[in-house]
Design an enzyme around this catalytic site. Structure first.
Site, PDB file in Angstrom:
ATOM      1  N   HIS A 121      41.761  96.330  11.920  1.00  0.00           N
ATOM      2  CA  HIS A 121      42.442  97.272  11.025  1.00  0.00           C
ATOM      3  C   HIS A 121      42.797  96.619   9.693  1.00  0.00           C
ATOM      4  O   HIS A 121      43.562  97.184   8.917  1.00  0.00           O
ATOM      5  CB  HIS A 121      43.685  97.834  11.723  1.00  0.00           C
ATOM      6  CG  HIS A 121      43.333  98.606  12.958  1.00  0.00           C
ATOM      7  ND1 HIS A 121      43.320  99.982  13.009  1.00  0.00           N
ATOM      8  CD2 HIS A 121      42.929  98.193  14.182  1.00  0.00           C
ATOM      9  CE1 HIS A 121      42.941 100.375  14.214  1.00  0.00           C
ATOM     10  NE2 HIS A 121      42.704  99.299  14.948  1.00  0.00           N
ATOM     11  N   LYS A 141      46.846  64.441  -1.743  1.00  0.00           N
ATOM     12  CA  LYS A 141      47.915  63.449  -1.528  1.00  0.00           C
ATOM     13  C   LYS A 141      48.066  62.556  -2.758  1.00  0.00           C
ATOM     14  O   LYS A 141      49.180  62.278  -3.196  1.00  0.00           O
ATOM     15  CB  LYS A 141      47.600  62.573  -0.310  1.00  0.00           C
ATOM     16  CG  LYS A 141      47.667  63.313   1.011  1.00  0.00           C
ATOM     17  CD  LYS A 141      47.466  62.344   2.155  1.00  0.00           C
ATOM     18  CE  LYS A 141      47.185  63.056   3.446  1.00  0.00           C
ATOM     19  NZ  LYS A 141      46.749  62.163   4.500  1.00  0.00           N
ATOM     20  N   GLU A 163      37.336  70.223   9.095  1.00  0.00           N
ATOM     21  CA  GLU A 163      37.442  68.815   8.682  1.00  0.00           C
ATOM     22  C   GLU A 163      36.207  68.012   9.086  1.00  0.00           C
ATOM     23  O   GLU A 163      35.882  67.015   8.461  1.00  0.00           O
ATOM     24  CB  GLU A 163      38.698  68.164   9.292  1.00  0.00           C
ATOM     25  CG  GLU A 163      39.943  68.431   8.474  1.00  0.00           C
ATOM     26  CD  GLU A 163      41.135  67.549   8.845  1.00  0.00           C
ATOM     27  OE1 GLU A 163      41.030  66.724   9.785  1.00  0.00           O
ATOM     28  OE2 GLU A 163      42.182  67.712   8.197  1.00  0.00           O
TER      29      GLU A 163
HETATM   30  O1  PA5 Z   1      42.286  65.262  12.060  1.00  0.00           O
HETATM   31  C1  PA5 Z   1      42.921  64.480  11.358  1.00  0.00           C
HETATM   32  O2  PA5 Z   1      42.664  63.278  11.361  1.00  0.00           O
HETATM   33  C2  PA5 Z   1      44.050  64.956  10.484  1.00  0.00           C
HETATM   34  O3  PA5 Z   1      44.162  66.320  10.443  1.00  0.00           O
HETATM   35  C3  PA5 Z   1      45.356  64.373  10.968  1.00  0.00           C
HETATM   36  O4  PA5 Z   1      45.550  64.752  12.294  1.00  0.00           O
HETATM   37  C4  PA5 Z   1      46.538  64.822  10.125  1.00  0.00           C
HETATM   38  O5  PA5 Z   1      46.296  64.573   8.779  1.00  0.00           O
HETATM   39  C5  PA5 Z   1      47.807  64.114  10.557  1.00  0.00           C
HETATM   40  O6  PA5 Z   1      47.663  62.733  10.431  1.00  0.00           O
HETATM   41  P1  PA5 Z   1      48.643  61.709  11.135  1.00  0.00           P
HETATM   42  O7  PA5 Z   1      48.592  61.937  12.599  1.00  0.00           O
HETATM   43  O8  PA5 Z   1      48.140  60.375  10.734  1.00  0.00           O
HETATM   44  O9  PA5 Z   1      50.030  61.989  10.593  1.00  0.00           O
END
Ligand code: PA5
Length: 435
Positions: free
Chosen positions: A308, A422, A287
């Site tokens: 393996h 989303k 990310e």
């Molecule tokens: O690193 C991030 O920002 C995302 O992976 C969030 O942690 C994830 O989308 C969950 O979001 P939230 O805590 O707002 O539900």
């Protein structure tokens, strides 16, 4: 001691020092940008000094809440997705007995939900929790994420049906934004105990906030030692010059390899307890770096298991990969291979040797084979799978990720691409207000 060692010789070869010196000015610039707080995404730098800001009062509050849940509940369901669950899952799995979930006498166990939309998964969980003493830690920074919201709605209703609304309120903890989001409103209305995810800490950098610390404490592990390990690493990362700064060196090596056509980094372990640490690492690096058409693809394997299955590809497939091995110096147990009178399996040559010795030889043999096969090999050596080492490792990876992202030229602290699925999903679900 939580000294983590980084070995780059087998990754960068004979000219390692030369290559590192060449990229050093860029990495040092990235470090300056990070610590001066004048780079892109600088409103998400709360994690940088976080270990030093954690105080006794805050930890006591977490521990008191954890103990109250432990007293009441045999199971605590941590609801969250992405950065809101992976760090806790990684640490809890690493520190727990592998078979704890099968142990009827085990103390409070942490389960996870809200990290998928699996109807069968949730139905299985509901069936399992029927007539069991359970509680919920609901984690969402935005407070609006669909996956955890669905899981929470289902489990909240189940808990209220099983123990009544009043007792359910005492068994639910919400971790979310200080003032905004649906979860904040709900928690305030219901009077749940809450913890805050600081505004300036992104999900994937939030392990050392209540997001990670509360579930880890509920699982019975020492969050003070975990935090101390992170504090120690924070000091090292902040003060060490480039040549001895392992976060800077790891970031530098990754960028050198990437520029040399190594587009995939495989994080490997030889300790199955680290499986989820790699899942957390994949999110952190994926990310943070995968944007604007750039970024190393983070993959992971568990060795020797995956030798393996993926071993062939790694040894002889397309040469666009490099490997980063998390090597554990000392395991927590001692197990010696016994002698067998008949020796039908031909294993007596190993009798008297520790299982870990065989594993270490597998690790060495794999490194030699993969390097010979053209796979650069970075080694990150941790002393043991213990709280202090994990705290240090988490902070090390976070710092290196930020430095690496800035060196790559991206904003390591946003994740605009996550919104694409989303949007489509909400449109398909006909969510009010979405076109
Ligand atoms: O690193 C991030 O920002 C995302 O992976 C969030 O942690 C994830 O989308 C969950 O979001 P939230 O805590 O707002 O539900």
């Amino acid at each position: 001691m939580n000294t983590i060692k980084l070995e780059l010789e087998k990754a960068l070869g004979a000219s390692a020092q030369e290559q590192l010196q060449k990229i050093a000015p860029e990495v040092e610039k990235a470090i300056a940008t990070l610590y001066e707080g004048n780079g892109v995404g600088n409103d998400f730098l709360g994690w940088l000094n976080l270990p030093a800001e954690i105080d006794h009062k805050f930890l006591t509050d977490i521990e008191t809440t954890a103990n109250s849940l432990r007293r009441k509940c045999r199971f605590v369901v941590v609801i969250g997705i992405g950065g809101s669950y992976l760090g806790a899952k990684a640490v809890i799995d690493a520190l727990s007995s592998t078979f704890a979930s099968y142990d009827a006498n085990a103390k409070t166990q942490v389960l996870f939900a809200g990290h998928n939309i699996g109807e069968d998964y949730l139905a299985d969980m509901q069936e399992f929790l029927k007539d069991k003493e359970f509680g919920i830690i609901n984690i969402s920074k935005s407070g609006t994420t669909t996956e955890p919201a669905i899981a929470f709605r289902l489990l909240k209703q189940q808990l209220e049906n099983q123990v009544g609304k009043g007792e359910a309120q005492r068994r639910i903890v919400a971790i979310t934004d200080a003032s905004k989001g649906a979860l904040r409103t709900l928690a305030d209305n219901e009077g749940y105990k809450t913890f805050v995810i600081p505004d300036n800490v992104g999900g994937r950098f939030s392990v050392l906030t209540p997001v990670g610390l509360l579930p880890i404490a509920v699982a019975g592990f020492d969050i003070r030692v975990l935090v101390a390990g992170a504090q120690n690493m924070m000091q090292q990362c902040k003060t060490a010059p480039f040549e001895s700064n392992i976060a800077a060196q790891y970031a530098a090596a990754r960028n050198i390899l990437y520029r040399d056509g190594k587009k995939i980094e495989i994080l490997a372990n030889f300790n199955p307890k680290l499986h989820y640490l790699a899942e957390w690492w994949k999110q952190l690096y994926g990310e943070s770096e995968g944007k604007e058409g750039k970024g190393i693809f983070p993959a992971s394997v568990d060795f020797t298991t995956d030798l393996h299955s993926m071993g062939q590809w790694i040894q002889e497939g397309e040469r666009t990969i490099f490997e980063t091995v998390i090597s554990v110096e000392n395991v927590n147990n001692t197990l010696v291979i016994p002698t067998d009178k008949e020796d039908l399996d031909g294993l007596n040559y190993l009798a008297g040797k520790r299982v870990d010795y065989v594993n270490k030889m597998a690790e060495l043999g794999t490194q030699m084979a993969h390097v010979d096969g053209g796979v650069p090999n970075i080694r990150i050596v941790i002393p043991a799978v213990r709280e202090n080492c994990l705290g240090a490792l988490i902070y090390f990876f976070e710092a290196a990720c930020a430095i690496s992202g800035y060196t790559l030229g991206v904003n390591p602290f946003n994740q605009p691409g996550v919104e694409a699925y989303k949007k489509n999903m909400f449109r398909l679900l006909e969510k009010p207000g979405v076109k």
